[in-house]
Design an enzyme around this catalytic site. Sequence first.
Site, PDB file in Angstrom:
ATOM      1  CB  ILE A 183      -5.141  50.527 -13.860  1.00  0.00           C
ATOM      2  CG1 ILE A 183      -4.829  49.229 -13.097  1.00  0.00           C
ATOM      3  CG2 ILE A 183      -4.570  50.499 -15.260  1.00  0.00           C
ATOM      4  CD1 ILE A 183      -5.523  48.007 -13.665  1.00  0.00           C
ATOM      5  CB  VAL A 282      -2.651  53.479  -7.583  1.00  0.00           C
ATOM      6  CG1 VAL A 282      -2.052  53.650  -8.973  1.00  0.00           C
ATOM      7  CG2 VAL A 282      -3.462  54.707  -7.200  1.00  0.00           C
ATOM      8  CB  SER A 283      -3.167  47.954  -9.490  1.00  0.00           C
ATOM      9  OG  SER A 283      -2.535  46.790  -9.977  1.00  0.00           O
ATOM     10  N   PRO A 284      -0.052  48.484 -10.336  1.00  0.00           N
ATOM     11  CG  PRO A 284       1.809  47.143  -9.789  1.00  0.00           C
ATOM     12  CD  PRO A 284       0.497  47.670  -9.223  1.00  0.00           C
TER      13      PRO A 284
END
Length: 708
Positions: A183, A282-284
């Site tokens: 996300i 962008v992050s996990p």
Amino acid sequence: MSSRCQDILKTMKHFIVIAIVTHACFADPTIYDVGVGIADITGPAAEINTMGYASPSPLTSGIHTRLYSRAFVIDDGNNRVVFVSADVCMIDQSVKTEVVKRLEAKYNGTYSTKNVVLSGTHTHSGPGGYLQYVLLIITSKGWVQQSFDALVDGIVLSIDLAHNDAKPANIFYAKDTLIDANINRSPSSYLNNPAPERAKYTYNTDKDMVQLKFVSIDGQPIGVINWYAVHLTSMNKTNQYISSDNKGYAGLLFEGAVNGAENMPGKGPFVAAFASSNLGDVSPNTMGARCIDTGLPCDFVSSTCNNRSQLCIAFGPGKDMVDSTRIIGEKQFQKAWSMYEKDNSELEPLEGPVQFAHQYVDMPNYSVQIQDAVNGPTTVKLCTPALGYAFAAGCVDGAGGFDFTQGTTSGNEFWDLVATALVEPSEEVQKCHAPKPVLISTGELSWPYAWHPNIAETQLLRIGQLMIAAVPGEFTTMAGRRLREALNSEAINNGGPSNIKTVIAGLSNVYTHYVTTFEEYQMQRYEAGSVLYGPHTLSAHLDQYKKLTRSIFKDEDLESGPAPPFLLDSQISLVPGVVFDRPAFGHEFGDCIVQPYPFVRPNETVTATFVAGHPRNNLMTEKTFMEVEAKQEDESWKVIRTDAHFDTFFFWERTSGVGQSEAHLRWIVPGDTPEGEYRISHFGHYKNIDGSIDPYSGTTQSFMVGAV
């Protein structure tokens, strides 16, 4: 000429056209010489801070998964390139310089700084202290020689293995979409990009996964390189284990699927690299950020709760950080595996030469023409390095300390005063970086040596119709999209093939923090506050990488540019060494003082505790601190797990201030584990009072694994 002859010639022309088209569509792929190699780069597993969260704590206290360097050598008979993806937060200039120095000495000029790319995966759970610039090792208490040596030695070994493994092979390109593994952690910044530009894309992060599949000409699989944009922050800021995080786990799964369970991690012939890309925003942590005090959403612009960044935390999809790492890693592996399993005839073969372009750039003195909204075409110069308030705020994957918040475009009298204790930002620096309020003017600090790089290393590889842009920082989603689009156009305009494509290899060669778009920079969230060279940093990168592209397709040489400094002789370390080890009274090193429960079932956890020495006495590189063994029918014992497996945990802790410590070993028994007899062993080294170091080992009593 008779009409019959004309008809024959016309028919022949049609056949010629068809033959040309058929050849273009189904041409045999280029045969390259390809070699792959993998080597252990795991650094000190105790009492060294992890690199990535810019925090002096927690310190490493063991290993969940080992870290590896994965190397790929590709040669077309005229040129050779090396791509390395290393399980490390980022590559430092000193690491690249030392690796190339050793390769040049070994291989008589085959490898140089120009054709070797080192890219970090960006795990935030590896030991720090290996970066040569001051700002990047403050939280590590300075230089950590063991971290540097493990990284350099392992990278060189992986390239050695790839060099000696080279064989004729084809390379196949594939691209697919993975929707639910990332996300955008700064959506308010992304929304500040022009609406027409955003309308070209479905998502506010890149969901495309790009993969190269290497297959020998006799059909044997050699390896894969996979690029997908996501941070390696599934293991969060509280983690004490060394971990390769989600991408490292994806690589272990892939290698295990091809090499088989008989090969321990890091030991099989097939190598799978899950490399970094434009992961800046962008992050996990796909469940998103929420306020940990109320459970409500965080403020959209500042990512705060009650004006505090520390209360706004992003959560992964799992029940804890290890489970989240597993889920995001498995998603990447499963998508990559589906791409890999396709028949080669369904994939796009790479066809064409191997080329490379490289140049060092003095970033603060880089001038670039931009399109100013008021004045039209305008030439601007980049800035001396500096970090803003939003850098200190951190982000939802790992908030900073004190009362800093994202989205800050004005200073604070108190923190301005504190910052001037280091150096007062000059008027020129403040003006150049606006609207970023400068917190630390690192480019104006030189004691005890440079705080940030002025010289950036820019590099571009070409393999057939694929370009690999090795960039020195963390590009955001839209910054990366602009770079790929610009390089593809530049290649085509300078004689490149119409099917040219570009992939971004992030965190390569030297770390220069973040690169955002100009529009994102105005929002001054964490990523923008961490842009070193001012609001036009992306414009300079676009200009520079277009220059590299032209040099490849016009076959023009570039000047090397100003060489970066090599600062190892200037390093300072405040990390205390291991004085000596002493076993607990009545025990010897390796004694098992807490035995496993004698009977367990699959999906349960086995634990054991040993009298231990300090893990920094010997890093056990290419070895292991623990093994799980299964008893065989002939009464022998077979190793089935090491400390590199995802279901094992090696944890070390001090038990007194006079050299006593313990190792706690855990094995989460997989659901498919056969019934039988098992045991766990621990290996290590202890330091004597005279400074000598000796090995030790110990083994538990055996225990039974029953049926589910």
